[in-house]
Design a protein around this motif. Structure first.
Motif, mmCIF file in Angstrom:
data_model
loop_
_atom_site.group_PDB
_atom_site.id
_atom_site.type_symbol
_atom_site.label_atom_id
_atom_site.label_comp_id
_atom_site.label_asym_id
_atom_site.label_seq_id
_atom_site.Cartn_x
_atom_site.Cartn_y
_atom_site.Cartn_z
ATOM 1 N N TYR A 59 -7.761 -6.895 5.127
ATOM 2 C CA TYR A 59 -7.407 -5.870 6.104
ATOM 3 C C TYR A 59 -5.987 -5.383 5.878
ATOM 4 O O TYR A 59 -5.182 -6.024 5.215
ATOM 5 C CB TYR A 59 -7.598 -6.367 7.535
ATOM 6 N N GLN A 60 -5.706 -4.222 6.461
ATOM 7 C CA GLN A 60 -4.392 -3.601 6.358
ATOM 8 C C GLN A 60 -3.509 -4.111 7.484
ATOM 9 O O GLN A 60 -3.963 -4.274 8.619
ATOM 10 C CB GLN A 60 -4.550 -2.083 6.469
ATOM 11 N N GLU A 107 0.726 -3.915 9.115
ATOM 12 C CA GLU A 107 1.958 -3.126 9.182
ATOM 13 C C GLU A 107 3.136 -4.078 9.333
ATOM 14 O O GLU A 107 3.157 -4.911 10.235
ATOM 15 C CB GLU A 107 1.836 -2.212 10.401
ATOM 16 N N MET A 156 3.175 -0.595 4.834
ATOM 17 C CA MET A 156 1.755 -0.886 5.003
ATOM 18 C C MET A 156 1.326 -1.785 3.848
ATOM 19 O O MET A 156 1.602 -1.483 2.687
ATOM 20 C CB MET A 156 0.927 0.396 5.033
ATOM 21 N N CYS A 157 0.687 -2.900 4.186
ATOM 22 C CA CYS A 157 0.264 -3.878 3.181
ATOM 23 C C CYS A 157 -1.213 -4.201 3.342
ATOM 24 O O CYS A 157 -1.803 -3.997 4.403
ATOM 25 C CB CYS A 157 1.074 -5.161 3.317
ATOM 26 N N TRP A 158 -1.790 -4.705 2.287
ATOM 27 C CA TRP A 158 -3.166 -5.150 2.268
ATOM 28 C C TRP A 158 -3.131 -6.669 2.203
ATOM 29 O O TRP A 158 -2.518 -7.246 1.305
ATOM 30 C CB TRP A 158 -3.871 -4.569 1.045
ATOM 31 N N ILE A 217 0.847 -1.195 0.000
ATOM 32 C CA ILE A 217 0.000 0.000 0.000
ATOM 33 C C ILE A 217 0.880 1.241 0.000
ATOM 34 O O ILE A 217 0.823 2.045 -0.915
ATOM 35 C CB ILE A 217 -0.948 0.052 1.218
#
Length: 139
Positions: free
Chosen positions: A45-46, A48, A31-33, A16
């Motif tokens: 969901y997101q 870290e 930050m990843c999805w 992200i």
């Protein structure tokens, strides 16, 4: 993007944004999805991750893949990031040439629930998985 898909089951980790730490790039947050679908479940969901988390995951998968090519029987690998939004393991599946990717996902640590599952893959996945982690790291 780090993606494992087998039939209707999907585990995907996508980049992200990078939150840069001006003093030390090694402390940047990624930050990843995270998307997990299958068996009527659709979880997104997101999460870290740190650069250390992603480098550790990449190293573990690379070593597992290397041992798989050399001996055919690598030792199981476990990964848990600093913030345990998800964990995963790699292990040889029941005396075969297939690998079991087992995961648990915890969208909100404080809610107290988690989703667990597994996907069976073969060796052909590993180069793309390693490259996928590298692409997240270099964004």
């Amino acid at each position: 993007m780090f993606e494992i898909k087998n039939g209707d089951t999907l585990f995907r980790l996508s980049f992200i944004e990078r939150i840069e730490e001006p003093e030390d790039r090694r402390l940047d947050l990624i930050m990843c999805w995270l998307e997990i679908t299958g068996c009527g479940i659709n979880l997104r969901y997101q999460c870290e991750l740190t650069i250390f988390d992603l480098e550790s995951l990449k190293d573990k998968i690379t070593h597992f893949y290397s041992a798989l090519n050399k001996t055919g029987r690598p030792k199981p690998v476990s990964f848990a990031p600093r913030v345990p939004a998800f964990t995963c393991e790699l292990n040889i599946f029941q005396e075969s040439d297939y690998v079991e990717f087992t995961f648990s996902a915890t969208p909100d640590v404080y809610e107290g629930w988690k989703l667990t599952g597994s996907i069976t893959i073969d060796q052909s996945y590993f180069p793309a998985l390693i490259q996928g982690i590298e692409s997240i790291l270099t964004n």
